[in-house]
Every structure is written in structure tokens, then in C-alpha cells.
Write an enzyme that holds these catalytic residues in place. Sequence first.
Site, PDB file in Angstrom:
ATOM      1  N   LEU A  46       0.836  -1.211   0.000  1.00 43.49           N
ATOM      2  CA  LEU A  46       0.000   0.000   0.000  1.00 43.49           C
ATOM      3  C   LEU A  46       0.869   1.260   0.000  1.00 43.49           C
ATOM      4  O   LEU A  46       2.054   1.197   0.327  1.00 43.49           O
ATOM      5  CB  LEU A  46      -0.907  -0.040   1.228  1.00 43.49           C
ATOM      6  CG  LEU A  46      -1.900  -1.217   1.183  1.00 43.49           C
ATOM      7  CD1 LEU A  46      -2.378  -1.589   2.575  1.00 43.49           C
ATOM      8  CD2 LEU A  46      -3.073  -0.876   0.271  1.00 43.49           C
ATOM      9  N   PRO A  47       0.274   2.421  -0.320  1.00 47.39           N
ATOM     10  CA  PRO A  47       1.092   3.639  -0.460  1.00 47.39           C
ATOM     11  C   PRO A  47       1.796   4.078   0.826  1.00 47.39           C
ATOM     12  O   PRO A  47       2.992   4.339   0.814  1.00 47.39           O
ATOM     13  CB  PRO A  47       0.089   4.699  -0.909  1.00 47.39           C
ATOM     14  CG  PRO A  47      -1.052   3.945  -1.508  1.00 47.39           C
ATOM     15  CD  PRO A  47      -1.112   2.642  -0.774  1.00 47.39           C
ATOM     16  N   LYS A 104       9.086  11.140   0.139  1.00 47.93           N
ATOM     17  CA  LYS A 104       8.332  10.357   1.138  1.00 47.93           C
ATOM     18  C   LYS A 104       9.300   9.591   2.060  1.00 47.93           C
ATOM     19  O   LYS A 104       9.166   9.630   3.281  1.00 47.93           O
ATOM     20  CB  LYS A 104       7.419   9.367   0.409  1.00 47.93           C
ATOM     21  CG  LYS A 104       6.695   8.422   1.354  1.00 47.93           C
ATOM     22  CD  LYS A 104       6.093   7.220   0.648  1.00 47.93           C
ATOM     23  CE  LYS A 104       5.812   6.136   1.668  1.00 47.93           C
ATOM     24  NZ  LYS A 104       5.475   4.852   1.109  1.00 47.93           N
ATOM     25  N   LYS A 132      15.315  -0.089   5.215  1.00 48.00           N
ATOM     26  CA  LYS A 132      14.877   0.615   3.994  1.00 48.00           C
ATOM     27  C   LYS A 132      15.075   2.134   4.124  1.00 48.00           C
ATOM     28  O   LYS A 132      15.618   2.781   3.229  1.00 48.00           O
ATOM     29  CB  LYS A 132      13.402   0.273   3.746  1.00 48.00           C
ATOM     30  CG  LYS A 132      12.697   1.093   2.710  1.00 48.00           C
ATOM     31  CD  LYS A 132      12.934   0.608   1.308  1.00 48.00           C
ATOM     32  CE  LYS A 132      12.268   1.522   0.291  1.00 48.00           C
ATOM     33  NZ  LYS A 132      12.624   1.207  -1.065  1.00 48.00           N
ATOM     34  N   THR A 184       6.330   0.664   2.140  1.00 48.19           N
ATOM     35  CA  THR A 184       7.355   1.419   2.864  1.00 48.19           C
ATOM     36  C   THR A 184       6.642   2.376   3.813  1.00 48.19           C
ATOM     37  O   THR A 184       5.965   3.308   3.356  1.00 48.19           O
ATOM     38  CB  THR A 184       8.240   2.231   1.892  1.00 48.19           C
ATOM     39  OG1 THR A 184       8.851   1.338   0.974  1.00 48.19           O
ATOM     40  CG2 THR A 184       9.323   2.990   2.655  1.00 48.19           C
TER      41      THR A 184
HETATM   42  P1  NAD Z   1       0.795   2.831  -5.995  1.00 46.56           P
HETATM   43  O1  NAD Z   1       0.212   4.111  -5.543  1.00 46.56           O
HETATM   44  O2  NAD Z   1       1.064   2.607  -7.441  1.00 46.56           O
HETATM   45  O3  NAD Z   1      -0.155   1.615  -5.533  1.00 46.56           O
HETATM   46  C1  NAD Z   1      -0.853   1.546  -4.330  1.00 46.56           C
HETATM   47  C2  NAD Z   1      -2.127   0.749  -4.542  1.00 46.56           C
HETATM   48  O4  NAD Z   1      -2.807   0.651  -3.292  1.00 46.56           O
HETATM   49  C3  NAD Z   1      -3.088   1.395  -5.530  1.00 46.56           C
HETATM   50  O5  NAD Z   1      -3.503   0.449  -6.496  1.00 46.56           O
HETATM   51  C4  NAD Z   1      -4.247   1.844  -4.647  1.00 46.56           C
HETATM   52  O6  NAD Z   1      -5.507   1.791  -5.314  1.00 46.56           O
HETATM   53  C5  NAD Z   1      -4.179   0.823  -3.543  1.00 46.56           C
HETATM   54  N1  NAD Z   1      -4.863   1.256  -2.327  1.00 46.56           N
HETATM   55  C6  NAD Z   1      -4.787   2.444  -1.689  1.00 46.56           C
HETATM   56  N2  NAD Z   1      -5.576   2.444  -0.597  1.00 46.56           N
HETATM   57  C7  NAD Z   1      -6.168   1.237  -0.558  1.00 46.56           C
HETATM   58  C8  NAD Z   1      -7.111   0.646   0.308  1.00 46.56           C
HETATM   59  N3  NAD Z   1      -7.595   1.303   1.373  1.00 46.56           N
HETATM   60  N4  NAD Z   1      -7.513  -0.613   0.047  1.00 46.56           N
HETATM   61  C9  NAD Z   1      -7.021  -1.281  -1.024  1.00 46.56           C
HETATM   62  N5  NAD Z   1      -6.141  -0.781  -1.886  1.00 46.56           N
HETATM   63  C10 NAD Z   1      -5.723   0.474  -1.655  1.00 46.56           C
HETATM   64  O7  NAD Z   1       2.118   2.627  -5.127  1.00 46.56           O
HETATM   65  P2  NAD Z   1       3.370   1.685  -5.486  1.00 46.56           P
HETATM   66  O8  NAD Z   1       4.321   2.419  -6.366  1.00 46.56           O
HETATM   67  O9  NAD Z   1       2.849   0.343  -5.879  1.00 46.56           O
HETATM   68  O10 NAD Z   1       4.076   1.601  -4.053  1.00 46.56           O
HETATM   69  C11 NAD Z   1       3.584   0.774  -3.019  1.00 46.56           C
HETATM   70  C12 NAD Z   1       4.566   0.849  -1.856  1.00 46.56           C
HETATM   71  O11 NAD Z   1       5.848   0.388  -2.279  1.00 46.56           O
HETATM   72  C13 NAD Z   1       4.769   2.278  -1.309  1.00 46.56           C
HETATM   73  O12 NAD Z   1       4.855   2.221   0.091  1.00 46.56           O
HETATM   74  C14 NAD Z   1       6.088   2.705  -1.945  1.00 46.56           C
HETATM   75  O13 NAD Z   1       6.781   3.658  -1.147  1.00 46.56           O
HETATM   76  C15 NAD Z   1       6.832   1.388  -1.999  1.00 46.56           C
HETATM   77  N6  NAD Z   1       7.868   1.310  -3.044  1.00 46.56           N
HETATM   78  C16 NAD Z   1       7.626   1.788  -4.295  1.00 46.56           C
HETATM   79  C17 NAD Z   1       8.626   1.696  -5.259  1.00 46.56           C
HETATM   80  C18 NAD Z   1       8.386   2.229  -6.652  1.00 46.56           C
HETATM   81  O14 NAD Z   1       9.357   2.350  -7.412  1.00 46.56           O
HETATM   82  N7  NAD Z   1       7.149   2.482  -7.056  1.00 46.56           N
HETATM   83  C19 NAD Z   1       9.866   1.121  -4.950  1.00 46.56           C
HETATM   84  C20 NAD Z   1      10.069   0.606  -3.676  1.00 46.56           C
HETATM   85  C21 NAD Z   1       9.055   0.707  -2.719  1.00 46.56           C
END
Ligand code: NAD
Length: 295
Positions: A64-65, A245, A170, A95
Site C-alpha cells: 500500500l502507499p 516520502k 529501507k 514502505t
Molecule cells: P501505488 O500508488 O502505485 O499503488 C498503491 C495501490 O494501493 C493502488 O492500487 C491503490 O488503489 C491501492 N490502495 C490504496 N488504498 C487502498 C485501500 N484502502 N484498500 C485497497 N487498496 C488500496 O504505489 P506503489 O508504487 O505500488 O508503491 C507501493 C509501496 O511500495 C509504497 O509504500 C512505496 O513507497 C513502496 N515502493 C515503491 C517503489 C516504486 O518504485 N514504485 C519502490 C520501492 C518501494
Amino acid sequence: MNIAFIGLGNMGAPMARNLIKAGHQLNLFDLNQSVLAELAQLGGRVAASPKAAAEGAELVITMLPAAAHVRSVWLGEDGVLAGIGRGIPAVDCSTIDPQTAREVAAAAAKQGVAMADAPVSGGTGGAQAGTLTFMVGASAELFATLQPVLAQMGRNIVHCGEVGTGQIAKICNNLLLGISMIGVSEAMALGDALGIDTQVLAGIINSSTGRCWSSDTYNPWPGVIETAPASRGYTGGFGAELMLKDLGLATEAARQAHQPVVLGAVAQQLYQAMSQRGEGGKDFSAIVNSYRKPQ
Ligand code: NAD
């Protein structure tokens, strides 16, 4: 294995696809209907809530975000803990701050659920290729249970210690990354301003004591490393907003621990200024533009 997977965004969707490919049955939940429809076509089962996804699952994974989403998906009325069975292993790969990770895991433990934190590095490319690094905070027993499944989404599965330590690893790594990218930017821009060829300068740095990942793999100066985002207009990498973030998590954790993070705080402000200029969607290495005359 029957796995509940909640949070199917840029990272979660490709991770879930790799689990489906590996032969698991997935119970899926996200607020975004189109990603659910797409994964249902690959054989995933769509659930109506995190609770419904967790019911009957043998493992629960969330991606999740941020912390607020993790709290609501796990602890909410229709949350995972309302549906998960006693003794079922669980892992959050988002994260977030170590404190929230520990609090949610403590709530899970009250219900006989062992929960780990396992944030990842490797970005969306690593999620697609199944080559992520997982930094896992868990008991040794839970780590042994999770390791084979995480290995179907990643290449390096590292046990960092008890719950919360995955998040600590991390945010400390990304604190250093955010700072080192600024250091390399400063040096490259100074060299350019003083009149040295930036390729020559990068070559010297990369065979001298200034060398680091931000200089030899992901150099912020355009044209120095062909595969780096700097050589394609700072697109398709690790967005400055995500770096912001992670620096926010690091500086807040530092505040709680009464620990100085002087350069981290400065770095946070520099990425914040980049965000204010409307460049938060660019790769974080575009921070080098803070040091360059407008092109
Ligand atoms: P994203 O915003 O693309 O995806 C998050 C998903 O969670 C979305 O599909 C959203 O609809 C869903 N969501 C939000 N609230 C929700 C709820 N209440 N119930 C169900 N689903 C819900 O984010 P991401 O890029 O996939 O990142 C996810 C995590 O991984 C974050 O914590 C980010 O910091 C971490 N991360 C991201 C990257 C990157 O390169 N994108 C790399 C390493 C770590």
C-alpha cells in the site's frame, strides 16, 4: 497456496502477477477496479474487502502507499484482521515508518497472527522481473515461512531482525541514497562550471574515492551513463516524490529517536524545492538541475 494480496498498484500488481505465474491462487483487493479486472483475467479471485480477501487465505500480503492505508486495511472494520484466521502468516511490503509497522504487528499478534514488515527495493522493473530485494523484519520462524514465497517475487530476501527492522533498513538506505545523489550532483556541476569534461570527471570519480552507486550506475549528468534516467530526460526511474516520502520517514523516525540527521534534513528540503517547481514526477537524480543554469 491460497494468498490474499491487497494493494495492486505499480508494485503490487506485477508482484501479484508473479505469484499467479508461480501457481498460487490469489484473493485480490484494491480500490482500483480496472487492475482487479485485469488480474481476474489471469485467474485471480476478486474480493469485496480486505476482510473478505483474508478469509480462508493461507497467507496475507499487502503493498500500500503509506502508513494511513496500512492502518485502515489491517485494522479497519472490514480490514484484514477482521477476516484472517488464527496462526496465518502475514506480511506488509509497503514502505512505512517502523513504529506503525510494530503497532500493526502487535495488533495482529493479539489475534494469534504473526506479521512481518518486508519493504522492497528494486523499483517497478524489479517487481516485474521478480528480482526485488525484500528487507524482512520478523521472527526467525516467520521469516522461514515467508522466504519461499517472497523468493517468487524477489532475488534477495534478507532477514534484518525482529518486526520493524525491515523498515529501518529501507529508510536508512534511502536516506543515504538521497544524500549521495545530491553530493554527486554538486561535484558534477562544479566540475562542469569550472571547465572539465563531465565524462572525464565521472571516470575519475568512479575510479577514485568519491565513487558510489549514484556516480557509477545512476550518474545524474546526462550522457555519462547511457542506462541512467539522466540520459533519457529523467523519466522512468525512482520519482523525486517517492524519495521525498522516504526522507520524510527517515527524518520523522530520527525525531522520535532524538537522533540528528543533518544532511538528511537538508536533502529533504532540496527535494521539496524540486517538488515545488513541479518536478516531483521526474527521477530523483534530476536534483542535479538545482545546480545547473537553466538550459
Ligand atoms: P501505488 O500508488 O502505485 O499503488 C498503491 C495501490 O494501493 C493502488 O492500487 C491503490 O488503489 C491501492 N490502495 C490504496 N488504498 C487502498 C485501500 N484502502 N484498500 C485497497 N487498496 C488500496 O504505489 P506503489 O508504487 O505500488 O508503491 C507501493 C509501496 O511500495 C509504497 O509504500 C512505496 O513507497 C513502496 N515502493 C515503491 C517503489 C516504486 O518504485 N514504485 C519502490 C520501492 C518501494
